[in-house]
Design a protein around this motif. Sequence first.
Motif, PDB file in Angstrom:
ATOM      1  N   GLY A   1       0.857   4.161  -2.848  1.00  0.00           N
ATOM      2  CA  GLY A   1       0.878   5.796  -2.249  1.00  0.00           C
ATOM      3  C   GLY A   1       1.822   6.668  -3.117  1.00  0.00           C
ATOM      4  O   GLY A   1       1.574   7.674  -3.504  1.00  0.00           O
TER       5      GLY A   1
ATOM      6  N   LEU B   1      -3.237   6.193   1.007  1.00  0.00           N
ATOM      7  CA  LEU B   1      -2.616   4.980   0.769  1.00  0.00           C
ATOM      8  C   LEU B   1      -1.403   4.578   1.783  1.00  0.00           C
ATOM      9  O   LEU B   1      -1.457   3.454   2.299  1.00  0.00           O
TER      10      LEU B   1
ATOM     11  N   LEU C   1       0.865  -1.095   0.076  1.00  0.00           N
ATOM     12  CA  LEU C   1       0.055  -0.014  -0.041  1.00  0.00           C
ATOM     13  C   LEU C   1       0.779   1.224  -0.092  1.00  0.00           C
ATOM     14  O   LEU C   1       0.378   2.355  -0.698  1.00  0.00           O
TER      15      LEU C   1
END
Length: 459
Positions: A100, A119, A96
């Motif tokens: 991001g 994120l 994640l």
Amino acid sequence: MSANAPAHNNKKHPPGLYLLFLTEMWERFSYYGMRAILILYLTTELVSGGLGIDSSVALSIYGFYTGAVYFTPIIGGWLADRYLGHRLSITIGGILMALGNIALFAHQSKTALFIGLALMIVGNGFFKPNISTLLGDLYKGNEARRDAGFTIFYMGINLGAFFAPLLIGFLSEDLFATTVDGVMHYGFRYGFLASAVGMIIGQILFNLLANKYLGDVGKRPAAVQMENGSKATKTKQPLTRAEKQRTTVILIITCFVVFFWAGFEQAGSSLTLYTKDFVDREVFGWTMPISWFQSLNPFFIVLLAPVISALWVKLANSKRGDLPVPTKMAMGMITLGLGYIVLLFAVFQTGNDVATMTQKANMMFIIVTYLMHTLGELFLSPVGLSFVSKVAPVKLASLLMGVWLASSGVANILAGQLAAVTQSLGYFEVFAVIGGLAIFFGLLLLALSKKLVAMMETK
């Protein structure tokens, strides 16, 4: 140590320490590299590769982001304890956070900014509490070396944090910076891309080598490990009196730590802006990039962490024994406050208003301030991680690690608001208040040290 972990000599650190060292090093490379240019990206004009956001608003966004990444570990820690296990959570978090940074690289807009930050906030919640708890699991049965092991682990954190601003600052402010029609255009997006690549490298290493160096540690949730065929009696059993006392101590010390991190986290906001406008960055005719000053703290940690680690081992093996954890942490808070006292002399020379400034401050003021802050951090942060992993009840280990990290979340949001205030109230006034509060609460924690130690030792 868990029976399912690779065997090791209790006189040495477990081999899994060094894998987690590398994993955290790359994650911190990603985080601190992005953080080093974030405030510059937010405040630089759109035509120059930034978003052109007002400084006060940008500092609030920065504070919210650096705060939120420490709140989500409460949820991530709980999910790991109950359902996911530490190792799967670390992988989810890494993926994640990489996504991001890729979002920030992909498009220069506020929409991409908020998607990317969201994120990374969620990803950090899965990653941060679980890698520290996983390391703590490796030291069960080897408690004498625990604080030293966490200090070595902390050195890995800061090795990544040292190189990140240097490389990503160079990419953003030099290599990919171009001049178009007389206007400088910075390459911030390539800095975000480099942060994503660092995160991906760390996850590849972790997933390839975890089975060899960690064995089965962290594969199953803590709740499942406690079952042993009797979930109803094991996982739902209430905390003992001793566990409640230790949990209370964690929460009390967590409250104190808020004041440390509120001062420490000025590094990426008000200290960066002060360095940009008021510090002489010329070295033999060359102007040092602003983001490079973010490497001072990790540089000092890499330099001093082995010394502090050896000190804890020596004290632990002495007749008198190691210093109590609250005492170490109180010393850290006082040292942070003294760092701000040093910086006040620089602000006294330059003043708070760049328009009326007659001279810039020598960069040694900011260097010594970062040195003092680093010493304070080494007394407080790795010791705190070790402390929580040691005394927290097993079934609440990652949750309480998340609560511990949430103190940094509160502090970062507070730090962002304080940094915004410096734009109107002034650097001298705010730095004086921060330094004074850090010293005051450090002395208060020192006075409470014996009581807190007695509560931890309650049977």
